[in-house]
Design a protein around this motif. Structure first.
Motif, mmCIF file in Angstrom:
data_model
loop_
_atom_site.group_PDB
_atom_site.id
_atom_site.type_symbol
_atom_site.label_atom_id
_atom_site.label_comp_id
_atom_site.label_asym_id
_atom_site.label_seq_id
_atom_site.Cartn_x
_atom_site.Cartn_y
_atom_site.Cartn_z
ATOM 1 N N SER A 34 0.816 -1.211 0.000
ATOM 2 C CA SER A 34 0.000 0.000 0.000
ATOM 3 C C SER A 34 0.851 1.264 0.000
ATOM 4 C CB SER A 34 -0.926 -0.008 1.225
ATOM 5 O OG SER A 34 -1.737 1.143 1.251
ATOM 6 N N PRO A 85 0.963 -5.478 3.887
ATOM 7 C CA PRO A 85 0.996 -4.400 2.886
ATOM 8 C C PRO A 85 1.660 -3.118 3.348
ATOM 9 C CG PRO A 85 -1.224 -4.687 3.764
ATOM 10 C CD PRO A 85 -0.420 -5.832 4.265
ATOM 11 N N GLU A 133 -5.756 -1.409 4.738
ATOM 12 C CA GLU A 133 -4.912 -2.101 3.780
ATOM 13 C C GLU A 133 -5.080 -3.620 3.871
ATOM 14 O OE1 GLU A 133 -3.316 1.725 5.222
ATOM 15 O OE2 GLU A 133 -3.755 -0.166 6.244
ATOM 16 N N ASP A 135 -6.717 -6.814 -3.538
ATOM 17 C CA ASP A 135 -5.874 -5.731 -3.025
ATOM 18 C C ASP A 135 -6.164 -4.403 -3.719
ATOM 19 O OD1 ASP A 135 -4.684 -6.151 -5.478
ATOM 20 O OD2 ASP A 135 -2.687 -6.550 -4.692
ATOM 21 N N THR A 137 -4.933 0.810 -2.206
ATOM 22 C CA THR A 137 -3.794 0.820 -3.121
ATOM 23 C C THR A 137 -3.998 1.822 -4.249
ATOM 24 O OG1 THR A 137 -4.784 -0.981 -4.403
ATOM 25 C CG2 THR A 137 -3.213 -1.590 -2.671
#
Length: 544
Positions: free
Chosen positions: A55, A109, A413, A514, A519
């Motif tokens: 992230s 992340p 995240e 994700d 992100t």
């Protein structure tokens, strides 16, 4: 090292911080602070590396992780107003700070790798995590496994040569010296990097709740020869304790405990829990939370002025909303009218890098203050009683947050926005029930219903700014909390137990791709308008 029970102040309500993100601004400042303390002299240069698929790689500029880390390396705390100018200040201090994005093995992340060199030429490497809501973990020092969460005074002994005795024996010898000096120890660990020869490195970490005097550090240095000795100060508000024993750790065990306590309100159970967790008195717990609610109230007041610039692509609107409300132009919804304005005010201040309270995160920092302070107005709480009433309500919210922390996460995240705005709504629902005189069971039912209503909520902040859809989702979370509280207190029983719903949030969050977990790669971020806004924001950012 065994993980300690979550603390309301360490893991849930807090930190008091400069916006916009608890995971990506406040936690990096704490990481930088601890990492900076590992240096033996003034910092000379630091290289920070983010994992390419994590992230941080896509959001560290937009969510000010670079500024948070820079501030921490210079010893600033998350609430320091200088944080917003930290990149300039660290350059003026002569510290060469670089950020790189590379591929490496990462099990989270939010991994940060740091290569630190001080003015004496000594080098230290470290790996740390931001685990949600401002929490941190250090997992490696000089490639040696460690566990540090910033909640002890840590005696860190870094060795570059194998000692004549084993690391365990050397650790025991140091512990003996500390014990003779009446220092109570709370655990230790030893590790090495598994290499041989000149590449070998070892680390000893010893946990205590007090700063060690220089004379004692000198004695430790004599025992450890050429090792580098650091006494790292904590960055969390509540110290850990290896011998703490909390009365419960889930909603189910809370209800069992309350059944044996008579007619005890939820806020009182929260006070008992945190007093046990942090070795605090009950009055200290209440006063600590009252201080935090003071910051929340100030954030509302400041946010309503609109006298600041937001750091993304929006402009402040809370003052206009307040004017419309005062002029009777809102569609009447009772306390939600004022709560809407308050939630927007706090979130806009957060976007401007103003001072807010992450509760449980900065991305959801408008929910709890809006719910609690609008309820104080709605319930006509006398002015002289409001500070304590706000503190008690926030303790209720914090205790529900403990159960989320223990069984799931606040990290968007990891689990998307259901872990942030969903958790905040869950906590606020319980606080409102307690404020309205409802039972502990009612509060848990309301919390479960609010979390049910939040499952699947994604994290897709446009242009990496904590503005769209974050501000609107804070307003929606307050509405969810109020509705859930009303349903739970007046006969609706269409919810599963709170612990089950929290665990479901964890499962749902881990099933999200994700691209929908902060992100910037999916959802609203990937729409044509979302990508256009990002291009415009990036042009302005890089131009400056």
């Amino acid at each position: 090292m065994t993980k300690l029970p979550s603390s309301i102040f360490n893991e849930v309500i807090g930190p008091v911080m400069t916006g916009p993100s608890s995971s990506h601004t406040a936690a990096p400042s704490r990481i930088g602070n601890l990492a900076g303390q590992l240096a033996g002299d003034t910092l000379s240069r630091v290289t920070v590396t983010f994992e390419s698929k994590g992230s941080f790689a896509t959001t560290y500029r937009g969510q000010k992780s670079d500024q948070g880390l820079a501030a921490g390396f210079m010893g600033m705390k998350p609430q320091d107003p200088r944080l917003s100018n930290a990149l300039v200040l660290i350059k003026e201090a002569g510290i060469d700070l670089k950020f790189e994005i590379k591929q490496f093995e990462a099990n989270h992340p939010n991994v940060v790798l740091m290569d630190i060199v001080d003015t004496s030429g000594e080098q230290v490497t470290a790996k740390a995590l931001s685990t949600g809501g401002g929490r941190i973990e250090f997992n490696e020092i000089n490639e040696c496994p460690v566990y540090m969460a910033g909640d002890y005074y840590e005696l860190v002994i870094m060795l570059s040569e194998k000692p004549s005795r084993s690391l365990e024996q050397l650790c025991s010898k140091v512990q003996g010296a500390l014990t003779r000096a009446d220092v109570k120890l709370h655990g230790s660990s030893v590790s090495d990097n598994g290499k041989q020869g000149a590449a070998w490195r070892g680390v000893i970490v010893i946990h205590a709740r007090e700063k060690l005097q220089q004379e004692l550090l000198d004695e430790v240095q004599e025992l450890c020869g050429n090792a580098s000795i650091r006494n790292v100060a904590p960055v969390m508000p509540v110290m850990a304790s290896s011998d703490c024993a909390v009365p419960f750790s889930s909603a189910e065990t809370l209800l069992e405990w309350c059944a044996g306590q008579g007619d005890i309100p939820l806020w009182k159970a929260a006070v008992r829990y945190e007093a046990a967790r942090g070795k605090l008195t009950e009055s200290e717990v209440i006063e600590m939370m009252a201080d935090i609610t003071d910051v929340m109230e100030t954030a509302i007041t400041t946010g309503l002025t609109g006298d600041f610039s937001m750091r993304g692509f929006l402009t402040p609107t809370a003052a206009k909303l307040q004017k419309a409300l005062d002029n009777g132009q809102f569609i009447a919804t009772g306390m939600l009218d004022l709560a809407t304005v308050m939630a927007v005010a706090v979130m806009e201040l957060n976007s401007s890098m103003g001072c807010v309270v992450a509760a449980p995160t900065a991305g959801s920092c408008g929910v709890l203050p809006a719910a609690v302070f609008s309820a104080l107005e709605s319930f006509s709480i006398p002015q002289e009683e409001r500070r304590e009433a706000a503190a008690k309500a926030m303790l209720c919210a914090g205790l529900i947050g403990v159960f989320i922390s223990e069984q799931s996460t606040f990290a968007t995240e990891v689990c998307g926005c259901q872990a942030e705005c969903g958790s905040a709504a869950t906590m606020a629902a319980a606080a409102l029930v307690d404020m309205a005189g409802g039972s502990v069971q009612d509060a848990c039912n309301a919390a479960a219903l609010a979390m049910q209503n939040s499952l699947g909520l994604t994290c897709d902040p446009v242009a990496e700014q904590v503005e769209v859809p974050c501000i609107g989702r804070n307003v929606g979370a307050v509405s969810n909390a109020v509705s859930s509280a009303n349903l739970a207190m007046h006969g609706f029983r269409g919810n599963l137990p709170l612990d089950d719903v929290i665990c479901a949030m964890w499962e749902v969050g881990n099933a999200l791709p994700d691209t929908l977990r902060c992100t910037g790669k999916g959802g609203l971020c990937a729409t044509p308008s979302g990508m256009r806004i990002k291009e415009e924001v990036d042009k302005l950012r890089f131009a400056s």
